[in-house]
Enzyme design. Structure first.
Site, PDB file in Angstrom:
ATOM      1  CD  GLU A  16      -3.473  -0.655   0.750  1.00  0.00           C
ATOM      2  OE1 GLU A  16      -3.092   0.562  -0.328  1.00  0.00           O
ATOM      3  OE2 GLU A  16      -3.612  -1.520  -0.522  1.00  0.00           O
ATOM      4  CE1 TYR A  99      -7.171   2.445   0.073  1.00  0.00           C
ATOM      5  CE2 TYR A  99      -5.306   2.784   0.561  1.00  0.00           C
ATOM      6  CZ  TYR A  99      -5.935   2.340  -0.556  1.00  0.00           C
ATOM      7  OH  TYR A  99      -5.592   1.202  -1.822  1.00  0.00           O
ATOM      8  CG  ASP A 117      -9.005   3.732  -3.713  1.00  0.00           C
ATOM      9  OD1 ASP A 117     -10.051   4.040  -3.835  1.00  0.00           O
ATOM     10  OD2 ASP A 117      -8.426   3.113  -3.761  1.00  0.00           O
TER      11      ASP A 117
END
Ligand code: SF4
Length: 336
Positions: A16, A99, A117
């Site tokens: 991520e 997020y 997102d």
């Protein structure tokens, strides 16, 4: 995506962070290199800063790399290498926002937290016809509430991956596949012919222009470099001594400035070359500049610099702006 079906929070977190603000094709290579070199959070925590920045080199947004290291070291020392397993604890880690916390907690632990997102903003604003700016406080709150209401609480991980995939593959920013989309009979944007207008953003980004003139000083086969410090771009990366200006300058002006700062001793150097103009667009800044190579008769004392051979320099991380210049020089087989 590397986090597809992945349950290891370290791997999900790493992917991520690497894939934020990075194209998937580019980020994937970096992710695999990181996992190979640092298979566990403990391996990453134990690595020297320079080695980690060198591996990150070229990805940009270096604060992500700094936060990655700080969090890895925190988990290794304060949590005995065990990744936290609640949304709140994950969100409290350095460099992890709502997020990423939602992605890690839903993918790794199946906790009911909706990811919001760019893909999710786009899908929701188009299907529900929401014209609230996604970069406003009110808009963010509204979209987050809606995403939480829609979340499948029994399968949050699967739901989050599905909506993100849908945004990336079907409801794309440009040329979405509306005619074959399963939502086209309900989608407000499609019905109202506003697919290209939504989502709405309120702020226009203002771009600051900066000029960097680098002095590439050669002395007996070595070159001076130093580490950038402070709250600015490329913090902790390395560079040649630089003179920054707010407008374009002639090389002679820069050399005079360097003499005034005692970086160059008058008549004790010769100008070898001035590079073409290099440019790099960052999210809020446009960097332009040149590299002025000089050969020195005498080594000056410049604070915090180290003098290295071209081979030694390859162990140090540099910003892309400088790497473009180094690559060009390598191709020409000059000093580098
Ligand atoms: Fe997106 Fe078009 Fe489907 Fe609407 S119809 S959800 S705009 S792909």
């Amino acid at each position: 995506m590397p986090w597809k079906g992945e349950k290891d929070p370290y791997r999900i977190w790493l992917s991520e962070i690497i894939l934020q603000q990075t194209r998937v094709e580019q980020g994937l290579d970096y992710y695999h290199r990181f996992i190979e070199r640092f298979p566990t959070v403990g391996d990453l925590a134990a690595a020297p800063d320079t080695a980690v920045f060198k591996l990150w080199e070229g990805l940009g947004y270096y604060s992500r790399c700094r936060n990655l290291l700080a969090t890895a070291r925190y988990i290794a020392t304060e949590r005995k290498g065990v990744f936290p397993n609640t949304y709140e604890e994950i969100k409290a880690l350095k460099g992890i926002g709502p997020y990423t916390a939602a992605a890690i907690s839903s993918f790794a632990y199946n906790l009911p937290h909706a990811v919001v997102d760019g893909n999710v903003f786009r899908v929701l604003s188009r299907i529900f016809g929401i014209a609230k700016p996604i970069d406003s406080t009110e808009g963010k709150k509204y979209f987050t509430q809606l995403a939480d209401e829609l979340l499948d609480k029994k399968q949050p991980g699967l739901y989050n991956q599905a909506i993100m995939d849908f945004g990336a593959i079907v409801c794309k920013p440009a040329l979405p596949l509306c005619s074959s989309c399963v939502f086209n009979s309900q989608c407000e944007a499609y019905r109202q012919g506003k697919v290209n207008e939504w989502p709405v953003k309120e702020k226009k980004i203002s771009i600051r222009k900066r000029w960097f003139y680098y002095l590439v000083m050669e002395y007996k086969g070595t070159i001076a470099i130093r580490q950038r410090m402070g709250k600015d771009i490329w913090n902790q990366l390395y560079e040649f001594p630089v003179i920054e200006t707010s407008a374009e300058q002639e090389a002679t002006h820069i050399l005079t400035q360097a003499e005034k700062q005692d970086w160059l001793l008058p008549k004790k150097y010769i100008k070898v070359s001035v590079s073409p103009l290099f440019k790099q667009q960052l999210s809020h800044q446009l960097i332009a500049g040149q590299f002025i190579t000089v050969q020195l008769d005498k080594k000056p004392t410049i604070k915090d610099t180290v003098w290295l051979t071209a081979k030694e320099m390859t162990d140090y991380p540099f910003p892309k702006f400088i790497n473009q210049f180094l690559e060009g020089n390598k191709a020409q087989q000059s000093l580098f």
